[in-house]
Write an enzyme that holds these catalytic residues in place. Structure first.
Site, PDB file in Angstrom:
ATOM      1  N   SER A 154      25.828   6.771 -24.028  1.00 45.23           N
ATOM      2  CA  SER A 154      24.876   5.920 -24.745  1.00 45.23           C
ATOM      3  C   SER A 154      25.554   4.720 -25.397  1.00 45.23           C
ATOM      4  O   SER A 154      26.718   4.763 -25.779  1.00 45.23           O
ATOM      5  CB  SER A 154      24.155   6.726 -25.812  1.00 45.23           C
TER       6      SER A 154
HETATM    7  N1  SAH Z   1      24.831  12.122 -25.481  1.00 43.69           N
HETATM    8  C1  SAH Z   1      25.507  11.451 -24.406  1.00 43.69           C
HETATM    9  C2  SAH Z   1      24.539  10.742 -23.488  1.00 43.69           C
HETATM   10  C3  SAH Z   1      24.382  11.430 -22.210  1.00 43.69           C
HETATM   11  S1  SAH Z   1      23.125  10.743 -21.140  1.00 43.69           S
HETATM   12  C4  SAH Z   1      26.520  10.485 -24.998  1.00 43.69           C
HETATM   13  O1  SAH Z   1      26.954  10.675 -26.099  1.00 43.69           O
HETATM   14  O2  SAH Z   1      26.904   9.555 -24.343  1.00 43.69           O
HETATM   15  C5  SAH Z   1      21.892  12.008 -21.234  1.00 43.69           C
HETATM   16  C6  SAH Z   1      22.312  13.376 -20.803  1.00 43.69           C
HETATM   17  O3  SAH Z   1      21.147  14.204 -20.854  1.00 43.69           O
HETATM   18  C7  SAH Z   1      22.837  13.483 -19.371  1.00 43.69           C
HETATM   19  O4  SAH Z   1      24.127  14.014 -19.392  1.00 43.69           O
HETATM   20  C8  SAH Z   1      21.847  14.437 -18.687  1.00 43.69           C
HETATM   21  O5  SAH Z   1      22.449  15.298 -17.748  1.00 43.69           O
HETATM   22  C9  SAH Z   1      21.300  15.214 -19.877  1.00 43.69           C
HETATM   23  N2  SAH Z   1      20.019  15.883 -19.669  1.00 43.69           N
HETATM   24  C10 SAH Z   1      18.907  15.433 -19.019  1.00 43.69           C
HETATM   25  N3  SAH Z   1      17.933  16.366 -19.060  1.00 43.69           N
HETATM   26  C11 SAH Z   1      18.435  17.429 -19.755  1.00 43.69           C
HETATM   27  C12 SAH Z   1      17.922  18.706 -20.126  1.00 43.69           C
HETATM   28  N4  SAH Z   1      16.676  19.107 -19.786  1.00 43.69           N
HETATM   29  N5  SAH Z   1      18.721  19.542 -20.829  1.00 43.69           N
HETATM   30  C13 SAH Z   1      19.976  19.179 -21.181  1.00 43.69           C
HETATM   31  N6  SAH Z   1      20.518  17.988 -20.857  1.00 43.69           N
HETATM   32  C14 SAH Z   1      19.769  17.118 -20.156  1.00 43.69           C
END
Ligand code: SAH
Length: 218
Positions: free
Chosen positions: A69
């Site tokens: 993010s």
């Molecule tokens: N928090 C992260 C951002 C990751 S992007 C950071 O600090 O950069 C969003 C993430 O959500 C992805 O890794 C994706 O695999 C996850 N995601 C999507 N749907 C999900 C679900 N139902 N349960 C858990 N994770 C999920």
């Protein structure tokens, strides 16, 4: 030289300071949130080839079609959760590489983070170990179901966009708890939800663009 991570030198310290200045310019005012972001070496969480861009205020690819993010969005979301209160027991859905979980761990001792893609979760584990962050409890699971074994949560933060607010997450919010999540498909907004005695109060914040919240695990 400072910081727990070897190779973290003055250049990186300066670019980090600049990132914090940019967050201030964009309107982030919560000093605790700014300090939490300043304390986490973002370059540890991005691919080596992108490390030189780690302190730009942009989202970066994580692999598996996911992104780390944008610092401003992380700051904005956590600020909305933190204003006038402590985060308390916190659940993050979508841990990705663990960056946001590390920021949350600067603000509260109880962080649970769920990720549905196993290799990403493994990466998050390695990254958090690399910065000696041992408080975050990670789980490979579908976060749409929340984390019933650790519920209720004072704070829930979702890093992927849901078409509708997952009911399990509403149920797992403690009384007076707060949740923030992106809602929508092609167009999305940030929803801040507070659990009140009389029900759930939703406030719509900024337009955003997140990867979708998906079902199941892989
Ligand atoms: N928090 C992260 C951002 C990751 S992007 C950071 O600090 O950069 C969003 C993430 O959500 C992805 O890794 C994706 O695999 C996850 N995601 C999507 N749907 C999900 C679900 N139902 N349960 C858990 N994770 C999920």
């Amino acid at each position: 030289m400072s910081g727990a991570v070897s190779g973290f030198g003055m250049t990186s310290q300066r670019t980090r300071t600049r990132m914090i200045e940019r967050l201030r310019e964009k309107g982030i005012v919560d000093e605790d949130v700014l300090a939490a972001i300043a304390a986490v070496p973002r370059h540890v969480f991005v691919e080596e080839a992108l490390a030189s861009r780690a302190y730009e205020d942009t989202a970066l690819p994580l692999g598996f079609a996911q992104t780390i993010s944008q610092p401003y969005v992380v700051a904005r979301m956590i600020e909305a959760l933190h204003v006038g209160r402590e985060l308390g027991k916190t659940l993050e859905i979508g841990a990705g590489c663990g960056y946001q979980a590390a920021v949350l761990a600067q603000l509260t001792d109880e962080v649970y983070a769920v990720e549905r893609i196993e290799p990403l979760l493994a990466k998050a584990r390695l990254n958090l170990r690399a910065i000696k962050e041992t408080k975050v409890r990670l789980k490979h699971a579908d976060g749409q179901l929340g984390l019933p074994e650790a519920a209720p949560f004072d704070t829930i933060i979702v890093a992927a966009a849901a078409l509708r607010v997952p009911p399990a997450l509403l149920r797992q919010l403690a009384p007076a708890g707060r949740m923030i999540l992106p809602v929508g498909g092609a167009t999305q907004y940030l929803a801040l939800i507070e659990r009140r005695a009389e029900g759930y109060l939703e406030t719509r914040l900024d337009a955003v663009r997140f990867v979708p919240l998906l079902s199941g695990v892989e």
